[in-house]
Design a protein around this motif. Sequence first.
Motif, short mmCIF file in Angstrom:
data_model
loop_
_atom_site.label_atom_id
_atom_site.label_comp_id
_atom_site.label_asym_id
_atom_site.label_seq_id
_atom_site.Cartn_x
_atom_site.Cartn_y
_atom_site.Cartn_z
N MET A 161 -6.20 6.97 6.35
CA MET A 161 -6.98 6.57 5.20
C MET A 161 -8.23 7.43 5.11
O MET A 161 -8.94 7.60 6.10
CB MET A 161 -7.38 5.10 5.29
CG MET A 161 -6.20 4.15 5.49
SD MET A 161 -6.70 2.41 5.53
CE MET A 161 -7.62 2.39 7.08
N ASP A 195 -11.56 -1.38 -0.09
CA ASP A 195 -10.48 -1.25 0.88
C ASP A 195 -10.64 -2.23 2.04
O ASP A 195 -9.77 -2.30 2.91
CB ASP A 195 -10.42 0.18 1.42
CG ASP A 195 -10.05 1.19 0.36
OD1 ASP A 195 -9.12 0.92 -0.42
OD2 ASP A 195 -10.71 2.25 0.30
N VAL A 248 -3.98 3.76 -3.91
CA VAL A 248 -4.25 4.54 -2.70
C VAL A 248 -3.69 5.96 -2.78
O VAL A 248 -3.87 6.73 -1.82
CB VAL A 248 -3.69 3.85 -1.45
CG1 VAL A 248 -4.27 2.45 -1.31
CG2 VAL A 248 -2.16 3.79 -1.49
N LEU A 308 -12.64 6.08 1.96
CA LEU A 308 -12.61 4.62 1.93
C LEU A 308 -13.78 4.05 1.12
O LEU A 308 -14.88 4.60 1.13
CB LEU A 308 -12.64 4.06 3.34
CG LEU A 308 -11.35 4.26 4.14
CD1 LEU A 308 -11.59 4.01 5.62
CD2 LEU A 308 -10.25 3.35 3.62
N ILE A 352 0.83 -1.20 0.00
CA ILE A 352 0.00 0.00 0.00
C ILE A 352 0.86 1.26 0.00
O ILE A 352 0.77 2.09 -0.90
CB ILE A 352 -0.94 0.03 1.21
CG1 ILE A 352 -1.85 -1.19 1.22
CG2 ILE A 352 -1.77 1.32 1.21
CD1 ILE A 352 -2.63 -1.34 2.51
N TYR A 383 -5.05 -5.41 7.34
CA TYR A 383 -3.93 -4.53 7.08
C TYR A 383 -2.76 -4.87 8.00
O TYR A 383 -2.95 -5.09 9.20
CB TYR A 383 -4.33 -3.07 7.26
CG TYR A 383 -5.19 -2.55 6.13
CD1 TYR A 383 -4.67 -1.66 5.19
CD2 TYR A 383 -6.50 -2.98 5.99
CE1 TYR A 383 -5.45 -1.20 4.15
CE2 TYR A 383 -7.29 -2.53 4.93
CZ TYR A 383 -6.75 -1.64 4.01
OH TYR A 383 -7.52 -1.19 2.97
#
Length: 128
Positions: free
Chosen positions: A83, A90, A64, A86, A48, A94
Amino acid sequence: QVQLVESGGGLVQPGGSLRLSCTTSGFTLDYFAVGWFRRVPGKEREGIAYLRTNDGSTYYEDSVKGRFTISRDKTKNTVYLQMISLTPEDTDDYYCATADTFFQDITRYTSPRVFDTWGRGTQVFVAS
């Protein structure tokens, strides 16, 4: 020797924001980059965002860019992933990770294989 613990995941509505944290402990002076990844079923972890510790340089995957921001607070031994905007796409687990190898080309960190230590993950679920 470094240990990583992610936190901050949870349920958020589409268009919402969330900040993930990755707290490091143990011997942390021997890693040169930190990255955020998300699990892709059937594949290796998808990168990411990445941050190189020597100069603070960052690099983001196209998926992203403009929405996610990686940062680090040295005092708190914590790496963040902010973030915004969203979407359900997504939704995933993570992970943060640290790399013990220095690369002048920051794009080398786009490969999960160059990372040595991984956290256990935190789940993000984007739904209305």
